[in-house]
Scaffold this motif. Structure first.
Motif, PDB file in Angstrom:
ATOM      1  N   PHE A 333       0.831  -1.192   0.000  1.00  0.00           N
ATOM      2  CA  PHE A 333       0.000   0.000   0.000  1.00  0.00           C
ATOM      3  C   PHE A 333       0.874   1.253   0.000  1.00  0.00           C
ATOM      4  O   PHE A 333       1.721   1.419   0.865  1.00  0.00           O
ATOM      5  CB  PHE A 333      -0.896   0.018   1.236  1.00  0.00           C
ATOM      6  N   SER A 334       0.684   2.118  -0.959  1.00  0.00           N
ATOM      7  CA  SER A 334       1.404   3.387  -1.003  1.00  0.00           C
ATOM      8  C   SER A 334       0.386   4.515  -0.905  1.00  0.00           C
ATOM      9  O   SER A 334      -0.404   4.732  -1.828  1.00  0.00           O
ATOM     10  CB  SER A 334       2.202   3.502  -2.304  1.00  0.00           C
ATOM     11  N   ARG A 335       0.402   5.187   0.220  1.00  0.00           N
ATOM     12  CA  ARG A 335      -0.505   6.310   0.435  1.00  0.00           C
ATOM     13  C   ARG A 335       0.289   7.606   0.501  1.00  0.00           C
ATOM     14  O   ARG A 335       1.417   7.631   0.970  1.00  0.00           O
ATOM     15  CB  ARG A 335      -1.287   6.123   1.745  1.00  0.00           C
ATOM     16  N   TYR A 336      -0.344   8.675   0.058  1.00  0.00           N
ATOM     17  CA  TYR A 336       0.302   9.979   0.140  1.00  0.00           C
ATOM     18  C   TYR A 336      -0.770  11.040   0.390  1.00  0.00           C
ATOM     19  O   TYR A 336      -1.976  10.798   0.198  1.00  0.00           O
ATOM     20  CB  TYR A 336       1.075  10.292  -1.140  1.00  0.00           C
ATOM     21  N   VAL A 337      -0.338  12.220   0.827  1.00  0.00           N
ATOM     22  CA  VAL A 337      -1.251  13.310   1.146  1.00  0.00           C
ATOM     23  C   VAL A 337      -1.186  14.358   0.035  1.00  0.00           C
ATOM     24  O   VAL A 337      -0.101  14.779  -0.384  1.00  0.00           O
ATOM     25  CB  VAL A 337      -0.883  13.960   2.495  1.00  0.00           C
ATOM     26  N   ASP A 338      -2.353  14.760  -0.424  1.00  0.00           N
ATOM     27  CA  ASP A 338      -2.432  15.813  -1.443  1.00  0.00           C
ATOM     28  C   ASP A 338      -3.554  16.767  -1.049  1.00  0.00           C
ATOM     29  O   ASP A 338      -4.733  16.388  -1.021  1.00  0.00           O
ATOM     30  CB  ASP A 338      -2.716  15.206  -2.813  1.00  0.00           C
ATOM     31  N   ASN A 339      -3.177  18.004  -0.675  1.00  0.00           N
ATOM     32  CA  ASN A 339      -4.147  19.038  -0.319  1.00  0.00           C
ATOM     33  C   ASN A 339      -5.080  18.584   0.804  1.00  0.00           C
ATOM     34  O   ASN A 339      -6.299  18.776   0.746  1.00  0.00           O
ATOM     35  CB  ASN A 339      -4.965  19.446  -1.551  1.00  0.00           C
ATOM     36  N   VAL A 341      -5.907  15.559   1.753  1.00  0.00           N
ATOM     37  CA  VAL A 341      -6.628  14.301   1.523  1.00  0.00           C
ATOM     38  C   VAL A 341      -5.609  13.204   1.246  1.00  0.00           C
ATOM     39  O   VAL A 341      -4.606  13.441   0.555  1.00  0.00           O
ATOM     40  CB  VAL A 341      -7.608  14.425   0.335  1.00  0.00           C
ATOM     41  N   VAL A 342      -5.862  12.015   1.788  1.00  0.00           N
ATOM     42  CA  VAL A 342      -4.968  10.880   1.558  1.00  0.00           C
ATOM     43  C   VAL A 342      -5.446  10.093   0.340  1.00  0.00           C
ATOM     44  O   VAL A 342      -6.648   9.846   0.178  1.00  0.00           O
ATOM     45  CB  VAL A 342      -4.916   9.969   2.802  1.00  0.00           C
ATOM     46  N   TYR A 343      -4.491   9.707  -0.495  1.00  0.00           N
ATOM     47  CA  TYR A 343      -4.800   8.908  -1.683  1.00  0.00           C
ATOM     48  C   TYR A 343      -4.007   7.602  -1.638  1.00  0.00           C
ATOM     49  O   TYR A 343      -2.891   7.553  -1.117  1.00  0.00           O
ATOM     50  CB  TYR A 343      -4.451   9.673  -2.961  1.00  0.00           C
ATOM     51  N   LEU A 344      -4.600   6.564  -2.194  1.00  0.00           N
ATOM     52  CA  LEU A 344      -3.969   5.256  -2.283  1.00  0.00           C
ATOM     53  C   LEU A 344      -3.598   4.991  -3.732  1.00  0.00           C
ATOM     54  O   LEU A 344      -4.464   5.004  -4.622  1.00  0.00           O
ATOM     55  CB  LEU A 344      -4.929   4.170  -1.782  1.00  0.00           C
ATOM     56  N   GLU A 345      -2.308   4.777  -3.994  1.00  0.00           N
ATOM     57  CA  GLU A 345      -1.874   4.488  -5.359  1.00  0.00           C
ATOM     58  C   GLU A 345      -2.404   3.135  -5.804  1.00  0.00           C
ATOM     59  O   GLU A 345      -2.426   2.170  -5.040  1.00  0.00           O
ATOM     60  CB  GLU A 345      -0.345   4.530  -5.436  1.00  0.00           C
ATOM     61  N   SER A 346      -2.851   3.064  -7.030  1.00  0.00           N
ATOM     62  CA  SER A 346      -3.531   1.873  -7.539  1.00  0.00           C
ATOM     63  C   SER A 346      -2.587   0.815  -8.079  1.00  0.00           C
ATOM     64  O   SER A 346      -2.998  -0.311  -8.336  1.00  0.00           O
ATOM     65  CB  SER A 346      -4.503   2.272  -8.645  1.00  0.00           C
ATOM     66  N   GLY A 347      -1.317   1.181  -8.303  1.00  0.00           N
ATOM     67  CA  GLY A 347      -0.368   0.236  -8.880  1.00  0.00           C
ATOM     68  C   GLY A 347      -0.310   0.306 -10.387  1.00  0.00           C
ATOM     69  O   GLY A 347       0.398  -0.464 -11.020  1.00  0.00           O
ATOM     70  N   ALA A 443      -0.649   6.540  14.081  1.00  0.00           N
ATOM     71  CA  ALA A 443       0.457   7.114  14.849  1.00  0.00           C
ATOM     72  C   ALA A 443       1.387   7.947  13.970  1.00  0.00           C
ATOM     73  O   ALA A 443       2.228   8.675  14.488  1.00  0.00           O
ATOM     74  CB  ALA A 443       1.253   6.007  15.537  1.00  0.00           C
ATOM     75  N   SER A 444       1.261   7.832  12.630  1.00  0.00           N
ATOM     76  CA  SER A 444       2.138   8.585  11.740  1.00  0.00           C
ATOM     77  C   SER A 444       1.434   8.840  10.421  1.00  0.00           C
ATOM     78  O   SER A 444       0.405   8.226  10.112  1.00  0.00           O
ATOM     79  CB  SER A 444       3.444   7.820  11.500  1.00  0.00           C
ATOM     80  N   TYR A 445       2.008   9.713   9.631  1.00  0.00           N
ATOM     81  CA  TYR A 445       1.461  10.046   8.320  1.00  0.00           C
ATOM     82  C   TYR A 445       1.791   8.929   7.312  1.00  0.00           C
ATOM     83  O   TYR A 445       2.735   8.162   7.500  1.00  0.00           O
ATOM     84  CB  TYR A 445       2.030  11.371   7.828  1.00  0.00           C
ATOM     85  N   PRO A 446       1.020   8.855   6.221  1.00  0.00           N
ATOM     86  CA  PRO A 446       1.299   7.828   5.207  1.00  0.00           C
ATOM     87  C   PRO A 446       2.592   8.098   4.456  1.00  0.00           C
ATOM     88  O   PRO A 446       3.140   9.196   4.505  1.00  0.00           O
ATOM     89  CB  PRO A 446       0.084   7.908   4.283  1.00  0.00           C
ATOM     90  N   SER A 447       3.061   7.067   3.737  1.00  0.00           N
ATOM     91  CA  SER A 447       4.329   7.183   3.005  1.00  0.00           C
ATOM     92  C   SER A 447       4.269   6.361   1.726  1.00  0.00           C
ATOM     93  O   SER A 447       3.650   5.303   1.684  1.00  0.00           O
ATOM     94  CB  SER A 447       5.484   6.683   3.880  1.00  0.00           C
TER      95      SER A 447
END
Length: 621
Positions: A333-339, A341-347, A443-447
């Motif tokens: 799972f690769s999540r990141y924050v944009d404006n 909102v958290v998004y999940l990369e689809s691969g 406990a932490s932000y996505p990466s």
């Protein structure tokens, strides 16, 4: 005189669980309003004897013996409904139990509303945790609901947490059909669709026992076989005379739950060498749904399933399989924050990232205008509303409490002192959003780091009581319990630094503790009454609960005699088939007392076999 509620319990070889099930019923209030109908389906163990014992002592307990085994719960439940005198009915599985404190209050509330059907809270118990199931059916107290219009109500079509009017069943001549799988789904789908008014309650009502892996037909049915059965059920349900709104909600359930989550999003599908069979069956499913005049795409409420359907429709099967594989593997799972909102990369570069509805992150204790707050940043789209915050005991969702908070922008401010009430047990925080959804606080932000993977990126915030201390990510006893039970295999050492192992203890071993000692690195250790040392990590040992010594042998006997027929097992949980029956008069040399995950004592023989420690069956000689 009629009864308020009839509890119908089908029974087939459930002797190890029956007493707990029945005890939950006899401890309910207002026995005069309740009947418990146990329908024995020709059990070959002691189930019938146990039921008859209680029936002789309690008027509320009724026993029905079927003349021959029917091979499933459908016919026993039908027989129970025919014999029931209650205005309301409910089904209870023989290895589950009802909530002694709140079930009758729940029934009386549904009765006061005059509802056809009632939905209460249900909880699943495993060796590791207690979790609420089907939150969407019991997230608030509300009356006058149209049951088949309740969002996702058809996602939970089993007995837990449901009561219904007997008159509703009789009016529409609804009964259970004997099936290898899915008889509950067919019954409750029709029942909910025929009901006109419902009550939803937050009261705990039903407890599902998943401590032991009971042998069942469901567990012997493969994902593809289940899908074929579900396809047959779908075609049968489509033929029912039910409202259009009910049919639409049912079709959405079949697509998302039965043919996405439990069909495509499975290891069975990904590993299958015959994926074309999966696609061919799903093509038939889609055709049958379209023949009802219902458009398929609007039936999807979950974005990842909508994407999967689009890939299927476009015959992009390689992309579909890669997409499912990516989303099923947490480590990828690769999540990141944009404006915000958290998004999940689809691969895949061809598939847009998926939006995460709510991603709360703990930001620690902050001082604002001289007042201390626990602050949670909530990463979410602007149209996602926050309903509340709860402190929930770690691994036990039965124990929870609403927490006061202020929402300022995208941050929740919780007065620090509001969390102090929960210091007796470890707990974490849950943020409730939209209608009934909830998410634990991270406990932490996505990466999105792949080459340098971020460890523990999915960890949730945990608050630990002062009777344990945390070193790294492990919790240890701060004070020594008098007796502990091993949860996993545990090694016994002759020194605090664990350099010299003495022996290994199996799960369920009870050890008397003298006190705490510490390693040279200040890690807590438990010192036994015999001077040995073992871990103080609460993931490996837990305090022994109070055991009724009037009921069970709790002091180690050298030898016992069987005084009532019982069985011999290969393991302490008694979940596998017994080795053999044990006759009255047989004697055994005992090696140890071993406890189950529920802290029920078992006797371990010198041959490494297990039998009951219940004094009704064995005595020390």
């Amino acid at each position: 005189m009629g009864k308020l509620i009839s509890v119908i319990v089908p029974v087939y070889n459930k002797a190890p669980f029956l007493e707990r099930c029945i005890e939950s019923l006899i401890h309910l209030k207002h026995h005069e309003k309740i009947e418990a109908i146990f329908v024995d389906d020709c059990s070959t163990d002691d189930s019938l004897e146990i039921i008859k014992k209680y029936a002789s002592n309690y008027d509320m307990v009724k026993c029905i013996q079927l003349p021959k085994n029917t091979g499933g719960p459908a016919q026993p439940r039908n027989e129970g409904m025919k014999r029931a005198e209650g205005e309301y009915l409910t089904f209870l599985d023989a290895d589950d139990w009802l909530d002694c404190n709140h079930f009758i209050e729940f029934v009386e509330r549904v009765k006061a509303d005059g509802s056809d059907i009632g939905f209460g809270r249900a909880f699943k118990h495993t060796d590791k945790r207690i979790t609420q199931i089907a939150r969407f059916q019991s997230f608030q107290n509300q009356s006058g609901l149209v049951p088949y219009e309740m969002e996702k109500v058809f996602r939970a079509v089993g007995p837990p947490g449901k009561i219904f009017k007997k008159a509703l069943v009789e009016m529409h001549q609804i009964e259970l059909k004997h099936l290898k799988y899915g008889e509950d789904k067919l019954f409750f789908t029709e029942l909910i669709s025929k009901a006109t008014c419902a009550t939803m309650s937050t009261l705990p009502t039903y407890h599902v026992n998943r401590y032991s892996q009971n042998v069942s037909l469901i567990k012997t049915t493969t994902a593809f076989e289940k899908a074929k059965i579900n396809f047959s059920l779908l075609k049968e349900i489509i033929q029912l005379d039910i409202p259009k709104a009910a049919l639409v909600n049912v079709l959405s359930r079949f697509l998302e739950l039965d043919f996405m989550k439990r069909y495509f999003f499975t290891k069975s599908f990904l590993k299958s060498q015959s994926k074309q069979e999966y696609y061919a069956l799903f093509e038939e499913v889609c055709q049958v749904i379209e023949n009802t005049g219902t458009a398929i795409e609007p039936l999807f409420t979950i974005e990842k399933y909508k994407v999967t359907y689009t890939l299927f429709k476009n015959k992009a099967f390689e992309q579909l399989e890669a997409f499912i594989k990516t989303l099923m593997s947490d480590e990828q799972f690769s999540r990141y924050v944009d404006n915000g909102v958290v998004y999940l990369e689809s691969g895949s570069t061809d598939i847009p990232p998926l939006q995460v509805a709510c991603y709360p992150v703990y930001q620690g204790t902050q001082c604002v205008d001289g007042q201390k707050y626990e602050v949670i940043e909530v990463l979410k789209p602007v149209d996602v509303s926050i309903r509340g915050v709860r402190a929930v005991e770690l691994h036990n969702e039965l124990n929870e409490k609403e927490i006061p908070f202020e929402l300022k922008g995208n941050k929740l401010y919780i007065p620090t002192e509001a969390l102090q009430y929960h210091t007796e047990v470890p707990f974490n925080l849950a943020v409730d959003y939209l209608i009934y959804d909830t998410e634990r606080v991270y406990a932490s932000y996505p990466s999105t780091q792949t080459e340098n993977v971020m460890k523990r990126k999915a960890f949730k915030v945990e608050f630990t009581p002062q009777d344990t201390i945390k070193i790294g990510n492990k919790h240890y006893f701060k004070e020594a319990p008098k007796t502990v039970v091993t949860i996993k295999k545990v090694k016994l050492y002759g020194d605090v630094d664990f350099m010299h192992m003495v022996s290994e203890l199996e799960p369920g071993s009870a050890i008397q503790i003298k006190g705490l000692s510490y390693s040279s690195m200040d890690t807590p250790r438990l010192e036994t009454d015999k001077g040995y040392v073992l871990t103080a990590n609460i993931d490996f040992v837990e305090p022994l609960k109070m055991v009724d010594s009037d009921t069970y042998i709790t002091k180690m006997p050298r030898r016992i005699e069987v005084i009532k027929g019982c069985k011999l097992y290969t393991e302490r949980s008694f979940k596998k088939e017994p080795i053999r029956g044990v006759k009255v008069g047989e004697t055994f040399e005992i090696d140890d007392i071993i406890y189950t995950s529920n802290h029920t004592p078992r006797l371990k023989t010198v041959n490494g076999e297990y039998l009951t420690a219940n004094k009704k069956f064995v005595k020390e000689i």
